[in-house]
Write a protein that holds these residues in place. Structure first.
Motif, PDB file in Angstrom:
ATOM      1  N   SER A  18       0.913  -1.298   0.142  1.00 42.37           N
ATOM      2  CA  SER A  18      -0.032  -0.059   0.061  1.00 42.37           C
ATOM      3  C   SER A  18       0.949   1.230   0.077  1.00 42.37           C
ATOM      4  O   SER A  18       1.963   1.121   0.142  1.00 42.37           O
ATOM      5  N   ALA A  19       0.300   2.207  -0.132  1.00 47.03           N
ATOM      6  CA  ALA A  19       0.964   3.723  -0.082  1.00 47.03           C
ATOM      7  C   ALA A  19       1.208   3.902   1.393  1.00 47.03           C
ATOM      8  O   ALA A  19       0.793   3.182   2.275  1.00 47.03           O
ATOM      9  N   ASP A  20       2.334   4.589   1.794  1.00 45.77           N
ATOM     10  CA  ASP A  20       2.619   4.817   2.864  1.00 45.77           C
ATOM     11  C   ASP A  20       1.770   5.969   3.591  1.00 45.77           C
ATOM     12  O   ASP A  20       2.394   7.118   4.082  1.00 45.77           O
ATOM     13  N   THR A  21       0.630   5.702   3.902  1.00 41.97           N
ATOM     14  CA  THR A  21      -0.114   6.701   4.414  1.00 41.97           C
ATOM     15  C   THR A  21      -1.162   5.983   5.414  1.00 41.97           C
ATOM     16  O   THR A  21      -1.201   4.724   5.662  1.00 41.97           O
ATOM     17  N   PRO A  22      -1.798   6.536   6.391  1.00 39.66           N
ATOM     18  CA  PRO A  22      -2.510   6.056   7.471  1.00 39.66           C
ATOM     19  C   PRO A  22      -3.525   5.120   6.966  1.00 39.66           C
ATOM     20  O   PRO A  22      -3.753   3.991   7.205  1.00 39.66           O
ATOM     21  N   LEU A  23      -4.192   5.448   5.718  1.00 38.03           N
ATOM     22  CA  LEU A  23      -5.262   4.672   5.360  1.00 38.03           C
ATOM     23  C   LEU A  23      -4.708   3.277   4.602  1.00 38.03           C
ATOM     24  O   LEU A  23      -5.266   2.287   4.800  1.00 38.03           O
ATOM     25  N   GLY A  24      -3.649   3.451   4.045  1.00 38.66           N
ATOM     26  CA  GLY A  24      -2.861   2.438   3.310  1.00 38.66           C
ATOM     27  C   GLY A  24      -2.532   1.328   4.303  1.00 38.66           C
ATOM     28  O   GLY A  24      -2.601   0.139   4.245  1.00 38.66           O
ATOM     29  N   ARG A  25      -1.769   1.801   5.272  1.00 38.19           N
ATOM     30  CA  ARG A  25      -1.427   1.096   6.436  1.00 38.19           C
ATOM     31  C   ARG A  25      -2.330   0.402   7.051  1.00 38.19           C
ATOM     32  O   ARG A  25      -2.216  -0.835   7.477  1.00 38.19           O
ATOM     33  N   ALA A  26      -3.564   1.053   7.331  1.00 45.43           N
ATOM     34  CA  ALA A  26      -4.714   0.429   8.018  1.00 45.43           C
ATOM     35  C   ALA A  26      -5.163  -0.851   7.316  1.00 45.43           C
ATOM     36  O   ALA A  26      -5.348  -1.941   8.058  1.00 45.43           O
ATOM     37  N   ARG A  27      -5.248  -0.827   5.925  1.00 48.19           N
ATOM     38  CA  ARG A  27      -5.754  -1.996   5.192  1.00 48.19           C
ATOM     39  C   ARG A  27      -4.686  -3.026   5.395  1.00 48.19           C
ATOM     40  O   ARG A  27      -5.172  -4.195   5.633  1.00 48.19           O
TER      41      ARG A  27
END
Length: 134
Positions: A18-27
């Motif tokens: 995932s992208a290194d963003t909070p949303l990507g890390r959550a998934r």
């Protein structure tokens, strides 16, 4: 203890990225692919009687959200918080955007000028090469 498997070895599942963003890390923390997250979002919306975008549109939006190209609207924020069982802050919805500054008309004019100068130089080079070949 020895484990034996008949037939060819199974393929290893793809590594979740995932992208290194909070949303990507959550998934990824949930162990979900984007497809699985989209399906979870659709199932939750259906169970609540909410109307949302089609699956194909959501796949595109998910990628844009995870790469922080756009932010999800309020409906999707609620759904995303619910499927990931977390808060808007944890998913990065309340943090300031890190967008690049908007391009100004002055910088666009400068860029057009640079491109025009480049075309003129290249045209000159092309003319010189054609002159050599004649």
């Amino acid at each position: 203890m020895t484990v034996t498997v008949e037939g060819p070895a199974p393929q290893q599942p793809q590594l979740l990225r995932s992208a290194d963003t909070p949303l990507g890390r959550a998934r990824v923390a949930r162990g979900w692919s984007q497809d699985k997250a989209v399906r979870a979002l659709i199932l939750l919306a259906e169970s609540w009687g909410w109307q949302i975008a089609s699956e194909s549109s959501l796949k595109v939006q998910f990628s844009r959200w995870e790469h922080d190209a756009t932010r999800p609207g309020e409906t999707y924020r609620v759904l995303l918080c619910a499927i990931y069982r977390t808060t808007p802050d944890a998913l990065g919805f309340n943090r300031p955007r890190t967008d690049k500054p908007a391009t100004t008309s002055k910088s666009l004019r400068e860029r057009v000028g640079e491109l025009e100068a480049l075309v003129e130089r290249l045209s000159g080079y092309l003319g010189a090469v054609e002159g050599v070949q004649a």
